[in-house]
Design an enzyme around this catalytic site. Structure first.
Site, PDB file in Angstrom:
ATOM      1  N   GLY A 118       0.916  -1.200  -0.019  1.00 25.52           N
ATOM      2  CA  GLY A 118       0.328   0.052  -0.053  1.00 25.52           C
ATOM      3  C   GLY A 118       0.958   1.157  -0.026  1.00 25.52           C
ATOM      4  N   GLY A 159      -0.744   4.670  -1.215  1.00 27.56           N
ATOM      5  CA  GLY A 159      -1.712   5.066  -0.464  1.00 27.56           C
ATOM      6  C   GLY A 159      -1.863   6.329   0.419  1.00 27.56           C
ATOM      7  N   THR A 185      -5.188  -3.744   6.746  1.00 26.47           N
ATOM      8  CA  THR A 185      -6.144  -3.415   5.630  1.00 26.47           C
ATOM      9  C   THR A 185      -7.562  -3.893   6.305  1.00 26.47           C
ATOM     10  OG1 THR A 185      -4.622  -3.753   3.941  1.00 26.47           O
ATOM     11  CG2 THR A 185      -6.935  -4.275   3.352  1.00 26.47           C
ATOM     12  N   THR A 186      -8.710  -3.272   5.866  1.00 29.19           N
ATOM     13  CA  THR A 186      -9.929  -3.817   6.200  1.00 29.19           C
ATOM     14  C   THR A 186     -10.951  -4.296   4.974  1.00 29.19           C
ATOM     15  OG1 THR A 186     -11.008  -1.496   5.973  1.00 29.19           O
ATOM     16  CG2 THR A 186     -10.210  -1.984   8.111  1.00 29.19           C
ATOM     17  N   SER A 195      -5.115  -6.198  12.487  1.00 28.18           N
ATOM     18  CA  SER A 195      -5.914  -5.472  13.323  1.00 28.18           C
ATOM     19  C   SER A 195      -6.507  -4.444  12.446  1.00 28.18           C
ATOM     20  CB  SER A 195      -4.983  -4.498  14.422  1.00 28.18           C
ATOM     21  OG  SER A 195      -5.919  -3.950  15.219  1.00 28.18           O
ATOM     22  N   HIS A 228     -16.217   8.186   8.857  1.00 26.94           N
ATOM     23  CA  HIS A 228     -14.986   8.218   8.115  1.00 26.94           C
ATOM     24  C   HIS A 228     -15.120   9.143   6.791  1.00 26.94           C
ATOM     25  CE1 HIS A 228     -14.484   4.599  10.413  1.00 26.94           C
ATOM     26  NE2 HIS A 228     -12.855   4.882  10.417  1.00 26.94           N
ATOM     27  N   HIS A 229     -14.098   9.516   6.250  1.00 29.89           N
ATOM     28  CA  HIS A 229     -14.178  10.124   4.967  1.00 29.89           C
ATOM     29  C   HIS A 229     -14.880   9.743   3.832  1.00 29.89           C
ATOM     30  CE1 HIS A 229     -11.186   7.203   3.581  1.00 29.89           C
ATOM     31  NE2 HIS A 229     -10.556   7.126   4.551  1.00 29.89           N
ATOM     32  N   LYS A 268     -13.725   6.107   1.943  1.00 31.31           N
ATOM     33  CA  LYS A 268     -13.825   4.923   2.450  1.00 31.31           C
ATOM     34  C   LYS A 268     -14.786   3.964   1.699  1.00 31.31           C
ATOM     35  CE  LYS A 268     -13.805   2.206   6.869  1.00 31.31           C
ATOM     36  NZ  LYS A 268     -12.617   1.735   6.476  1.00 31.31           N
ATOM     37  N   GLY A 295     -13.795  -1.544  10.121  1.00 34.46           N
ATOM     38  CA  GLY A 295     -13.275  -2.780  10.942  1.00 34.46           C
ATOM     39  C   GLY A 295     -13.227  -2.524  12.206  1.00 34.46           C
TER      40      GLY A 295
END
Length: 249
Positions: free
Chosen positions: A8, A11, A89-90, A112, A143-144, A147, A153
């Site tokens: 990532g 990102g 990562t979710t 996590s 969240h933004h 997402k 998560g």
């Protein structure tokens, strides 16, 4: 030195993670993996790859803040090289969660959905409140607008923690319609997506005449990057297995 591969790399959190690794005198970034990269490019001394299928760099740990689509190739690399991995990562499917658990039998894996130390303290406080308060429990997560997955998560982590002390409760996601009366044991989760909100979670314990709210509000993605680096250092000394943040705090 802890040699780190970032999955990532390109990102939003990946960029912050690169900065945090660079500032840490005990860490060295040796490679980055991102679907937006072309294999063979180079960022200074850091080798860059489009996929773990092409990665030929050895490392002491992988930190993953990417996308579920990267999981398969990353786990193949982890198994081949026996490299410990922190997965933050979710949005994984049940099958992907099972694949992570299988790999953890041969390599230390920390999974996590939120690597913030503060959030993981919140989770422990929520468990204590669930033991002490016979109240309705609701979660509001914000969240933004970029997402992709909902609920977050972290919300799932909070529900799992509550279920450790109240095994009969269940999450109810996105109530809608005329038949939404709260049922005993429901934990309602409301998801807000807007603007540039980093990550906010409010856990409401609602009684007949009072409400207790436990909350965590992230002001920067740096908390997730710093927590992941902390986790990567800690799992080096762990035996093969599947861990979460509470195992290293």
């Amino acid at each position: 030195m802890l040699r780190v591969i970032i999955c990532g790399y390109s990102g939003g959190v990946g960029k912050i993670l690169r900065e945090c690794v660079a500032k840490d005198s005990e860490c060295e970034l040796v490679a980055g993996v991102s679907r937006s990269l072309e294999t063979g490019t180079c960022g200074g001394n850091v080798k860059l790859f489009k996929s773990f299928d092409d990665c030929d760099v050895e490392a002491d740990a992988i930190i993953d803040f990417s996308h579920p689509d990267n999981l398969d190739s990353m786990l193949k690399y982890v198994l081949k090289t026996k490299t410990p991995v922190v997965i933050a990562t979710t949005g994984f499917t049940a099958e992907q969660d099972a694949a992570i658990e299988d790999v953890s039998k041969e390599v230390p894996v920390l999974l996590s959905h939120n690597t913030s130390v503060g959030v993981n303290v919140l989770i422990e406080l929520v468990k204590q409140a669930a033991k002490l308060l016979d109240f309705d429990i609701e979660i509001v997560e914000k969240h933004h607008n970029r997402k992709e997955d909902a609920p977050s998560g972290t919300s799932k982590m909070l529900i799992s923690a509550i279920q450790e002390v109240l095994p009969d409760v269940k999450g109810v996601f996105g109530r809608s319609g005329r038949s939404c009366k709260r049922q005993p044991g429901d934990i309602g989760v409301s998801s807000v997506r807007g603007g540039n909100i980093v990550s906010d979670h409010d856990v409401l314990f609602c009684g007949d005449s009072e409400v207790v709210t436990l909350a965590h509000h992230a002001q920067s993605n740096a908390i997730f990057a710093e927590g992941a680096i902390f986790a990567a250092k800690k799992i080096l000394d762990k035996e093969n297995g599947l861990y979460d943040m509470k195992d290293i705090l």
